[in-house]
Design an enzyme around this catalytic site. Structure first.
Site: not given
Lengths: 501, 102
Positions: A78, A153, A177
């Protein structure tokens, strides 16, 4: 054999046994990234060194060495986790072009385990959002239905694994997330115990809540990746030492599954309820004991989460001042101007909203009513969770109250977007580990915003929480869930339509 | 809905330049979020300790000795928008002084 259809466990085994080369594995996944990323927008950056890293793994195998538990396995990271030699943007203009001088501890761990870093994945800006629509570099599409969001996210990481662009990815979970996108993309997604995984090199959002966790297609892959990520790190003062971890539970008698009453109450989509109740019924039929438990203060979770997380974010994000990182507004007349213009131009709308909310909650006159009060209610939630674990081994319920929603459906309604994490935030607030496992699919009636039309079959996740340090209990549950619903393991997302750019 | 002046005040505290449209939008959105979080005021928290750490553990301290940060200072300066002579460079801070930014 097609490496892209294999699990991480199978790839590492094949590379070590010289049935596959790490280079061939990377070439197969890279080909899928080139084909499908233009549609999905899951990757912001593909590692130009990946082929060389893979070749180095092959050389070690050829020399008779063991490169580690992730030998030759491509892993996506990420883009709020820093990496040498590749940009780290947090999907924000304010960091565009910035390259970290060091690797995050988890990235070092991946390299030491023989993994090949595939690249950096898209996210909601600074991990703030539940749909991946808050990225400065465009939204990510859900491989199960390109009209739907992948969740957020960690939406890029989830879409990349679900579409088999990589077998494994890292996400970060501050209030759901990792788990919410896992639920939306038919994946396993873990939020470990607070302190279990080092955050050194994770760009800080809300430091009392943030944890890094794996997104994978199988339970064994989740356990494998978590094993590589977890451990004490002197660079993170909140990292737990081995002596601070509770001893793993001795298995005795049938699994006691606490069904959280408040997680099946008002606000839950009927289709999601059906899938989750059917999954729990299978556990009961298989001999588990279902226990009715109540977390009376769970309903305050989102309210206190948005006070605490934004307060911490307003402090953490003060470092983006136009002095130390890549972006600086061009037209500043003095230093204060430089700060406010850089931040005004560099941050997107959701980040600004949260900085303002946190600044308000911490400002003179409001601190007691908001921040302190929220930390008191947090204590109540922690006590209720601890009490529930006196009668249960795990606490279960839906991960998210709805199936994946349509792109654009909630973008102008921040509060409704926040409520997507109403079940997930409890684990962050209490510091306990939580895992979302695939539970089934639903046809989502009523998700017809903006003329998108009824979205057909969409994934639903089941969330299980365990006591602090009891990640193994969660992996055991996930393996049990795979055994109880073998038909779900075989389902993979269809290849996305290709677009030319 | 919260006051326009309140949004302006907290934006100033946060060093965040907002356009007129952004201020108006934030008035409504922050107002709605704040009325939602207001629900916590109804919770009885008399005598309840605020959470300082989620787990009952003491954080680990490390010895206060210089250690290798993993990258030389020049690597951090290179990542900044402007630097020189081993420092981060910023616009002139002191108005009208003889010594501005180099």
């Amino acid at each position: 054999m097609d490496p892209c259809s294999l699990t991480a466990v199978q790839i590492a085994r094949a590379v070590k046994a010289r049935e596959l080369t790490a280079v061939a594995v990377w070439e197969a996944f890279e080909a899928r990234i080139r084909r499908f990323n233009p549609t999905l927008n899951a990757f912001l950056h593909v590692n130009p060194q990946a082929a060389a890293e893979a070749a180095a793994i092959d050389a070690r195998v050829a020399a008779g060495e063991d490169p580690g538990p992730l030998a030759g396995v491509p892993v996506a990271v990420k883009d709020n986790i820093v990496t040498c030699g590749m940009p780290t943007t947090c999907a924000s203009r304010i960091l565009e072009g910035w390259v970290s001088p060091y690797d995050a501890t988890v990235v070092k761990n991946l390299r030491a385990a023989g993994a090949v870093i595939a690249g950096k994945t898209n996210l909601d800006e600074f991990a703030m959002g539940g749909s991946n629509e808050n990225s400065a570099f465009g939204p990510v599409r859900n491989p199960w239905d390109p009209r739907a969001v992948p969740g957020g996210s960690s939406g890029g990481s989830a879409a990349a694994v679900a579409a088999r662009l990589v077998p494994l990815a890292l996400g970060s979970d501050t209030g759901g997330s990792v788990r919410q996108p896992a639920s939306f993309c038919h994946l396993h997604g873990l939020k470990p115990t607070y302190g279990r995984v080092s955050r050194h090199g994770l760009v800080a959002f809300a430091s009392s809540l943030d944890q890094i966790g794996p997104l994978t297609r199988t339970a064994d892959d989740a356990a494998l990746l978590h094993g590589v990520l977890a451990g004490h790190d002197p660079h993170d003062a909140t990292s737990l030492r081995p002596d601070q971890l509770p001893s793993p539970p001795a298995p005795d008698g049938p699994l006691r599954v606490g069904v959280v009453r408040e997680f099946l109450a008002e606000g839950l989509d009927p289709g999601v309820r059906e899938v989750v109740e059917a999954a729990l019924a299978k556990w009961k039929a298989a001999g588990a004991t279902l226990v009715d438990v109540s977390l009376p203060s769970a309903g305050f979770g989102i309210a206190i989460y948005y006070l605490l997380a934004t307060s911490e974010a307003s402090s953490n994000l003060s470092r983006y001042d136009g002095v130390r990182y890549a972006f600086r507004a061009a037209d500043a007349r003095n230093l204060e101007d430089l700060y406010s213009r850089t931040r005004g131009q560099g941050f997107g709308a959701e980040v600004k909203r949260r900085i303002l909310l946190g600044t308000y909650a911490l400002s003179a006159g409001w601190y007691d009513a908001y921040y302190r009060k929220a930390q008191q209610v947090r204590t109540l939630i922690r006590r209720e969770v601890a009490a529930a674990f006196e009668t249960c081994d795990v606490l279960a319920g839906p991960t998210v109250p709805t199936p994946p929603f349509a792109l654009g459906a909630l973008i102008d309604d921040p509060l409704s977007m926040y409520l997507s994490d109403m079940y997930a935030v409890v684990a962050n607030l209490a510091g306990v580990p939580a895992l979302s496992v695939p539970a089934g699919f639903t046809r989502a009636e009523g998700m017809t915003a903006d003329g998108v039309g009824a979205i057909p079959t969409l994934p639903v996740g089941l969330q299980v929480m365990a006591r602090p340090g009891h990640e193994e209990t969660l992996f055991a549950f996930a393996r049990g869930q795979e055994a109880l619903a073998p038909e779900l393991g075989g389902r993979v997302a269809p290849d996305p339509e290709e677009v030319s750019r | 809905m919260i006051e326009r002046e309140t949004v302006q005040k907290i934006a100033r505290l946060a060093r965040l330049e907002l356009t007129a449209e952004e201020i108006e939008e934030m008035q409504g959105q922050l107002g709605r979020i704040l009325s939602y979080v207001e629900m916590i005021q109804a919770v009885d928290t008399e005598g309840v300790e605020p959470t300082a750490h989620v787990l009952d553990v003491t954080m680990t301290l490390r010895p206060d000795v210089p250690a290798d940060s993993g990258a030389p200072p020049s690597a951090y300066l290179k990542a900044a928008p402007d630097s020189g002579y081993g420092f981060f460079k910023v616009p002139r801070i002191v108005e009208g002084g003889e010594h501005g930014s180099v």
